[in-house]
Structure formats: structure tokens, C-alpha cells
Design a protein around this motif. Structure first.
Motif, PDB file in Angstrom:
ATOM      1  N   THR A   1     -55.214 121.443  43.245  1.00  0.00           N
ATOM      2  CA  THR A   1     -53.689 120.562  44.106  1.00  0.00           C
ATOM      3  C   THR A   1     -53.756 120.903  45.509  1.00  0.00           C
ATOM      4  N   SER A   2     -53.980 122.062  46.457  1.00  0.00           N
ATOM      5  CA  SER A   2     -53.488 121.943  47.246  1.00  0.00           C
ATOM      6  C   SER A   2     -53.714 121.157  48.558  1.00  0.00           C
ATOM      7  N   ASN A   3     -52.973 120.323  48.950  1.00  0.00           N
ATOM      8  CA  ASN A   3     -54.274 119.870  49.687  1.00  0.00           C
ATOM      9  C   ASN A   3     -54.135 120.922  51.847  1.00  0.00           C
ATOM     10  N   VAL A   4     -53.990 122.402  51.443  1.00  0.00           N
ATOM     11  CA  VAL A   4     -54.666 123.248  52.703  1.00  0.00           C
ATOM     12  C   VAL A   4     -54.115 123.078  53.889  1.00  0.00           C
ATOM     13  N   ALA A   5     -53.248 121.988  54.049  1.00  0.00           N
ATOM     14  CA  ALA A   5     -52.437 122.340  55.230  1.00  0.00           C
ATOM     15  C   ALA A   5     -50.606 122.456  54.804  1.00  0.00           C
ATOM     16  N   GLU A   6     -50.807 122.918  54.200  1.00  0.00           N
ATOM     17  CA  GLU A   6     -49.698 123.601  53.100  1.00  0.00           C
ATOM     18  C   GLU A   6     -47.857 123.768  53.965  1.00  0.00           C
ATOM     19  N   ALA A   7     -48.442 124.375  54.841  1.00  0.00           N
ATOM     20  CA  ALA A   7     -46.895 124.576  55.411  1.00  0.00           C
ATOM     21  C   ALA A   7     -46.766 124.579  56.820  1.00  0.00           C
ATOM     22  N   GLY A   8     -45.147 124.755  56.896  1.00  0.00           N
ATOM     23  CA  GLY A   8     -45.396 124.263  58.546  1.00  0.00           C
ATOM     24  C   GLY A   8     -43.986 124.058  59.319  1.00  0.00           C
ATOM     25  N   GLY A   9     -44.088 123.385  60.175  1.00  0.00           N
ATOM     26  CA  GLY A   9     -42.666 122.983  60.853  1.00  0.00           C
ATOM     27  C   GLY A   9     -41.735 122.058  62.460  1.00  0.00           C
ATOM     28  N   PHE A  10     -41.185 122.709  62.974  1.00  0.00           N
ATOM     29  CA  PHE A  10     -40.759 121.975  64.089  1.00  0.00           C
ATOM     30  C   PHE A  10     -40.049 122.887  64.481  1.00  0.00           C
ATOM     31  N   ALA A  11     -39.989 122.900  65.993  1.00  0.00           N
ATOM     32  CA  ALA A  11     -39.472 123.984  67.254  1.00  0.00           C
ATOM     33  C   ALA A  11     -39.533 123.067  67.969  1.00  0.00           C
ATOM     34  N   SER A  12     -38.629 123.563  68.882  1.00  0.00           N
ATOM     35  CA  SER A  12     -38.303 122.552  70.469  1.00  0.00           C
ATOM     36  C   SER A  12     -38.718 123.491  71.782  1.00  0.00           C
ATOM     37  N   SER A  13     -39.650 122.754  72.582  1.00  0.00           N
ATOM     38  CA  SER A  13     -40.227 123.480  73.991  1.00  0.00           C
ATOM     39  C   SER A  13     -38.400 123.224  74.578  1.00  0.00           C
ATOM     40  N   SER A  14     -39.323 123.878  75.929  1.00  0.00           N
ATOM     41  CA  SER A  14     -38.011 124.029  76.677  1.00  0.00           C
ATOM     42  C   SER A  14     -37.627 122.102  78.054  1.00  0.00           C
ATOM     43  N   LEU A  15     -38.146 121.584  76.911  1.00  0.00           N
ATOM     44  CA  LEU A  15     -38.300 120.283  77.810  1.00  0.00           C
ATOM     45  C   LEU A  15     -37.789 119.236  76.839  1.00  0.00           C
ATOM     46  N   ALA A  16     -37.223 120.044  75.376  1.00  0.00           N
ATOM     47  CA  ALA A  16     -37.371 119.002  74.443  1.00  0.00           C
ATOM     48  C   ALA A  16     -35.715 118.447  74.269  1.00  0.00           C
ATOM     49  N   GLY A  17     -34.987 118.504  74.803  1.00  0.00           N
ATOM     50  CA  GLY A  17     -33.809 118.099  74.733  1.00  0.00           C
ATOM     51  C   GLY A  17     -32.940 118.350  73.531  1.00  0.00           C
ATOM     52  N   GLY A  18     -32.334 117.235  72.474  1.00  0.00           N
ATOM     53  CA  GLY A  18     -31.855 117.716  71.479  1.00  0.00           C
ATOM     54  C   GLY A  18     -31.675 118.108  70.496  1.00  0.00           C
ATOM     55  N   ASN A  19     -33.931 117.595  69.730  1.00  0.00           N
ATOM     56  CA  ASN A  19     -34.640 117.356  69.147  1.00  0.00           C
ATOM     57  C   ASN A  19     -36.293 117.807  69.844  1.00  0.00           C
ATOM     58  N   PRO A  20     -36.255 118.482  67.888  1.00  0.00           N
ATOM     59  CA  PRO A  20     -37.944 119.434  68.248  1.00  0.00           C
ATOM     60  C   PRO A  20     -38.901 118.093  68.417  1.00  0.00           C
ATOM     61  N   ASP A  21     -39.724 118.697  69.453  1.00  0.00           N
ATOM     62  CA  ASP A  21     -40.799 117.770  69.611  1.00  0.00           C
ATOM     63  C   ASP A  21     -42.402 118.909  70.084  1.00  0.00           C
ATOM     64  N   ILE A  22     -41.885 119.532  68.601  1.00  0.00           N
ATOM     65  CA  ILE A  22     -43.621 120.376  68.572  1.00  0.00           C
ATOM     66  C   ILE A  22     -43.350 120.690  67.191  1.00  0.00           C
ATOM     67  N   GLN A  23     -44.949 120.819  66.568  1.00  0.00           N
ATOM     68  CA  GLN A  23     -44.814 120.355  65.179  1.00  0.00           C
ATOM     69  C   GLN A  23     -45.818 121.871  64.884  1.00  0.00           C
ATOM     70  N   PHE A  24     -45.868 122.418  63.503  1.00  0.00           N
ATOM     71  CA  PHE A  24     -46.441 123.078  63.364  1.00  0.00           C
ATOM     72  C   PHE A  24     -47.559 122.515  61.907  1.00  0.00           C
ATOM     73  N   HIS A  25     -48.474 123.354  61.951  1.00  0.00           N
ATOM     74  CA  HIS A  25     -49.743 122.556  60.150  1.00  0.00           C
ATOM     75  C   HIS A  25     -49.948 124.109  60.458  1.00  0.00           C
ATOM     76  N   MET A  26     -49.973 124.385  59.576  1.00  0.00           N
ATOM     77  CA  MET A  26     -50.832 126.178  58.848  1.00  0.00           C
ATOM     78  C   MET A  26     -51.891 125.289  57.794  1.00  0.00           C
ATOM     79  N   THR A  27     -52.738 126.002  58.281  1.00  0.00           N
ATOM     80  CA  THR A  27     -54.264 125.338  57.233  1.00  0.00           C
ATOM     81  C   THR A  27     -54.646 126.144  56.814  1.00  0.00           C
ATOM     82  N   ALA A  28     -54.938 126.737  55.716  1.00  0.00           N
ATOM     83  CA  ALA A  28     -55.603 128.006  54.581  1.00  0.00           C
ATOM     84  C   ALA A  28     -57.168 127.946  54.310  1.00  0.00           C
ATOM     85  N   VAL A  29     -57.711 127.563  55.772  1.00  0.00           N
ATOM     86  CA  VAL A  29     -58.608 127.525  56.067  1.00  0.00           C
ATOM     87  C   VAL A  29     -58.845 127.981  57.202  1.00  0.00           C
ATOM     88  N   PRO A  30     -59.566 128.375  57.600  1.00  0.00           N
ATOM     89  CA  PRO A  30     -60.708 128.081  59.351  1.00  0.00           C
ATOM     90  C   PRO A  30     -61.217 127.181  59.106  1.00  0.00           C
TER      91      PRO A  30
END
Length: 545
Positions: A334-363
Motif C-alpha cells: 500500500t506504500s506510495n513510496v513518497a510517504e513523508a515530507g513537508g513544507f519550509a521557507s527560504s529567505s525569499l519566501a515571504g509569508g508562505n512556505p516556498d520549499i517542499q520535501f518528499h522523502m522516498t523510501a528507495v534510492p
């Protein structure tokens, strides 16, 4: 002599938007609806079993392989752009991540002169489509056709990623579509009972027996038939003409929709003339405004079985757990492999996150074409709101040929700055004890990159698309807009575009859920109905079931 068929609505493309439209328009018995899909039916178990994504991306049966032109700012590399080519489109081959983006993304659309497309205007359509297993609250709906669920199985590497990120101050977030987008967590996915819930599963298959809905697979459209300034139907590669009494609706995606418009003589008249196409309607914005999320990956070989492996024995062990999926609706399949992640802000982001992470459980190497027989994990980081703009143009007047894709990645310096900061954040997370304890060695890059120049060189050599092209039939009222706020093509009667190509700007996240919401809104615009009536009908249906 060519065959001719007549319907009220002809929908080109049975992807995320096309499936929604086919369902909603055919709900009115008097509407005769034809849905055309260039690819085959979605019958493969690789589609329904989520972990099958590892074979779908490099495969060719359900995936149309596009490549960009050599990218000047990415060491002249051609990047791979996969697009789903089956019922459900890219929702049948994607990682099933359910993300809406940030509310300000949509308010920006409305501010550009698109009334009704702000967050308040679109939220009802997200709710209309969503059937979240967590139920209904201020941010979610539990009764829509698109099943959204928590992951039924998670890897140790996914849990370790969250602990590592939190140790650096990233806040835990178990709902990226709630009141706060920032933070890290496991993604919710478009799954039902542990199986993929594509747009075809959610919207098309339940109504396929309707007598007024005609679905044709393996039916590629060659051109739109125009009579003066009105679209009257489409012509298939085999010469079959499918005529529309009311409307032709393009839902072929951000690459094929502008290609079809241009092949039909709708686009920049000078470009069309150079390509050998007679201009029928001068719309210089067709194919312009192309945007995509550029992604940079860091790959680690694991010292323990904390993830998946492409080696034969671990794959056999995973496959042997098929009964767990069939009878219990859970387990590693049932795994989508790209199971975890999140959102963060760079120094240029302003008020909303402008970076997204996808942690994939495979090389991950080369989109899955290059399989590594070791346990490992990969951390993706992408810049969410790029300023760079590209375009789609014709390479040939033969509809069988793919168009020319020029994304123009990193042509704006700010995009490179965000990518550098995204890489540094991801590298810091991977270095934390919670993750580094499982590290056998770094596969890409092979060592820590400490200075800006080496990071920039790495990005230029290894950054890839994360498959979110949009914008090539932009909504608006200026001279470069292709459709108006009702998604009608400017200057051509009886023709609309409903897919990711109408987005003025790229949203802050994965694009599948927004495309489905766009199609829900478009169906109302076409039938001139109120969202409240749909909501009431859906809630009543859910209660009856």
C-alpha cells in the motif's frame, strides 16, 4: 469514407479533469457525453497497487515519455517529463500525494482578474471532491468521490525523517491541508482500502454504465474541427469525426492541450505560420507561461532494511505480502513510496512556505530507470513558486509527434537561490542522528557539499522535474491569456480548456487535487449550477450508501 458521431459534449483527455467532467456532465440524462483517451484502459495491477509506481514511471504502456530541450542553466541536459496515458491520466501513475497548495496561491489568481478563482471560491470544490477517511470538519469533507486516506504502512526511514527534521525545529504537521501548511509529516494519499484511487476510480468507473456516456480509449485526437470562429468537434487520427452540439472541452494537460490548439490553428499566428499551420484564431499566449517544480535529490544507501530495496529477494518478500493487501487492506504494497515530507521557507519566501520535501523510501536514480539493489532513501527538495517561465511549441504538424518543451529552468536568479537553500535544508536533515544512524554511505552527492558553488554545480548537474507542469493555456483577460474566467477559449465559441494548463501561476504543492477541484468548478460553469446543489446531492448519496 470517415465515420461521424454526434454528442453534446466532447471531452479530449480522460485524465484527472476529464474524468470529473465526464461524471458531472453525464449526470444530466439529456447530455450526451463522449470522453476520448489516447491511451489504453487502466487495467494493470501496477496502477491499483500503490507500490507499483516504481514500475509505472519508467514504463511506456501507461506513460507518455516527454523530454525537454537541452536546458541552458542545467548543463544543457534534457529532462524527463512523464505524463499519464490511460484512464485517469497522471493520477493513475503519480505518487498519490493529496495536497491543495496554499490559499494565497488562489487569491493571487483572483487578484490577476479571475473572479471566483480565489481560495473562498475554490474551497467548496475541494470539499466537493474530497472523501477523507478522517471525516468532515472545517477544512475537509468525508463524502466526496475522491478517497483520501492516511498511509496504511510506513517505513522506518519515513519515521526517522520526521524525527530528524523536528530536531532541527521543523514543526510536526499531520494535516498539510488544514490551518497550517508549514512543517513535516506523513502525507495523506488518494487511496481507498489501500489501493490507488485515481480520478478514473473515483469519478469514471462508477458511472461507466450510463447510457449517455461514451468512453473511447486508444483514440488520439488529431485536431479540433472549426467552422468559422466556432469549435464543432474533433477529428481522430483515423479520420473519425466526433462532433459536439454544445462544446468541445480540452482536458489533455499542460503539454497536449496547447499542442492540440496549435495543431488546429489556434495560437500565435507567426509561430503557426513558421510551423506550417494555417492560423484560424490568433492567440499569442497558447503554449506560453509554462511553469514546473524543479526538484533536487540527495540519495543515501542504508545500513539496515529501513526502506525498500530493488534487490530480487527483498522484492519477492514484499510481493509475498499480497494477501495482506487483498484481505486486510494494508501492508508494504500500500506504500506510495513518497510517504513523508513537508513544507519550509527560504529567505525569499515571504509569508508562505516556498520549499517542499518528499522523502522516498528507495534510492532514486533517473526517475526509476536506474535501479539500485540496496536499501536506501532519497530526500527531494523543490522550489514551489518559480519565477522562470518557458513555453510549449510545435516540433511537427504531425499529431503523433511530441511538441517541443522549453521550461527555461533557473532563468531567474531567485529560483536558483531558493534551490540552494532547499538543498542545504535537506542536507542538514539527512545529517541528523535520527537518520544518519542508518546511513551506510552517501550515493548522491558522495560527500557533504559545504560551499555555495559546489551546491550550484550539483543542482545544475542533477536537478530534475517533479512532474508538475502548468500554465500553458493561462486563464485571464489580457492579450496573452488563452481562456477567460469561465475557461472559454478567447475568440473561439464552443471551446473550453479544463486542466492544469489554465493555472496562471504554479500552486505551492502537488497539482493533482487542484486539477480535480478546477474540473469540479468547470462542470458547474458549463451547466450553470450552484456548488451547493452538488454538495447536497453528494451528502445525500453518502448517507444513503
Amino acid at each position: 469514407m470517415s465515420t461521424q458521431m454526434i454528442f453534446d459534449y466532447v471531452i479530449v483527455g480522460a485524465g484527472s479533469a476529464g474524468c470529473v467532467l465526464a461524471n458531472r456532465l453525464s449526470a444530466e440524462e439529456q447530455n450526451r457525453v463522449c470522453l476520448l483517451e489516447a491511451g489504453p484502459k487502466d487495467r494493470s495491477p501496477l496502477i491499483s497497487i500503490p507500490v507499483g509506481i516504481g514500475e509505472l514511471l519508467p514504463g511506456t504502456r501507461y506513460n507518455l515519455h516527454h523530454h525537454t530541450t537541452p536546458q541552458k542553466h542545467l548543463n544543457d541536459r534534457k529532462l524527463f517529463w512523464p505524463r499519464g496515458r490511460t484512464l485517469g491520466g497522471s493520477s493513475s501513475i503519480n505518487a498519490m500525494v493529496y495536497i491543495r497548495g496554499n490559499s494565497d496561491d488562489y487569491d493571487a489568481w483572483e487578484a490577476e482578474g479571475n473572479p471566483g478563482w480565489g481560495w473562498k471560491g475554490l474551497l467548496p470544490y475541494f470539499l466537493m471532491s474530497e472523501g477523507n477517511e478522517r471525516g468532515t470538519d472545517a477544512h475537509h469533507s468525508g463524502y466526496g468521490p475522491l478517497s483520501v486516506s492516511d498511509l496504511k504502512w510506513k517505513t522506518r526511514s519515513g519515521h526517522a525523517f520526521l524525527r530528524a527534521a523536528e530536531s532541527l525545529g521543523h514543526r510536526p504537521n499531520n494535516d498539510f491541508n488544514g490551518s497550517q501548511q508549514n512543517g513535516v509529516g506523513f502525507y495523506q494519499v488518494t487511496q481507498r482500502r489501500g489501493r490507488r484511487c485515481s480520478a478514473a476510480t473515483a469519478y469514471l468507473h462508477p458511472v461507466s454504465s450510463r447510457s449517455n456516456l461514451h468512453v473511447r480509449t486508444n483514440s488520439q485526437v488529431a485536431r479540433i474541427i472549426l467552422r468559422g470562429e466556432k469549435a464543432t468537434g474533433v477529428e481522430l487520427l483515423d479520420g473519425t469525426k466526433i462532433l459536439a452540439n454544445k462544446e468541445v472541452i480540452l482536458s489533455a494537460g499542460a503539454i497536449q492541450s496547447p499542442q492540440l490548439l496549435m495543431l488546429s490553428g489556434i495560437g500565435d499566428q507567426d509561430q503557426l505560420r513558421k510551423s506550417g499551420v494555417t492560423s484560424q484564431a490568433h492567440l499569442p499566449g497558447v503554449g506560453k507561461n509554462l511553469q514546473d517544480h524543479l526538484d533536487i535529490i540527495q540519495v543515501v544507501e542504508a545500513s539496515e532494511a529501513v526502506s525498500f530495496s530493488e534487490a530480487l529477494w527483498p522484492k519477492l518478500l514484499t510481493a509475498m505480502r499480497l494477501p495482506e493487501l487483498i484481505f486486510l487492506n494494508k501492508g508494504p504494497l500500500t506504500s506510495n513510496v513518497a510517504e513523508a515530507g513537508g513544507f519550509a521557507s527560504s529567505s525569499l519566501a515571504g509569508g508562505n512556505p516556498d520549499i517542499q520535501f518528499h522523502m522516498t523510501a528507495v534510492p532514486t536514480f533517473q526517475h526509476g530507470f536506474n535501479k539500485r539493489t540496496c536499501y536506501g532513501y532519497s530526500l527531494h527538495a523543490c522550489a514551489l513558486r518559480p519565477k522562470s517561465r518557458g513555453e510549449i511549441t510545435l516540433d511537427s504538424t504531425d499529431p503523433r509527434k511530441l511538441p517541443r518543451i522549453e521550461p527555461n529552468y533557473l532563468s531567474e536568479p531567485e529560483d536558483l537561490q531558493v534551490m540552494v537553500e532547499a538543498f542545504e535544508m535537506a542536507q542538514d536533515i539527512l545529517a541528523q542522528e535520527e537518520l544518519s544512524r542508518y546511513k551506510k554511505k552517501s550515493l548522491r552527492p558522495e560527500q557533504k557539499l559545504s560551499d555555495r558553488e559546489s551546491i550550484i554545480h550539483y543542482i545544475r548537474q542533477h536537478a530534475e522535474s517533479i512532474y508538475h507542469p502548468i500554465g500553458t493555456c493561462r486563464m485571464g483577460s489580457d492579450e496573452l491569456a488563452v481562456v477567460d474566467s469561465e475557461l472559454k477559449v478567447h475568440g473561439v465559441d464552443g471551446l473550453r480548456v479544463v486542466d492544469a494548463s489554465i493555472m496562471p501561476t504554479l500552486i505551492s504543492g502537488n497539482t493533482n487535487a487542484p486539477v480535480i477541484a478546477i474540473a469540479e468548478k468547470a462542470a458547474e460553469l458549463i451547466m450553470q449550477r450552484s456548488s451547493r446543489s452538488f454538495v447536497k446531492e453528494n451528502r445525500h448519496t453518502q448517507e444513503v450508501e
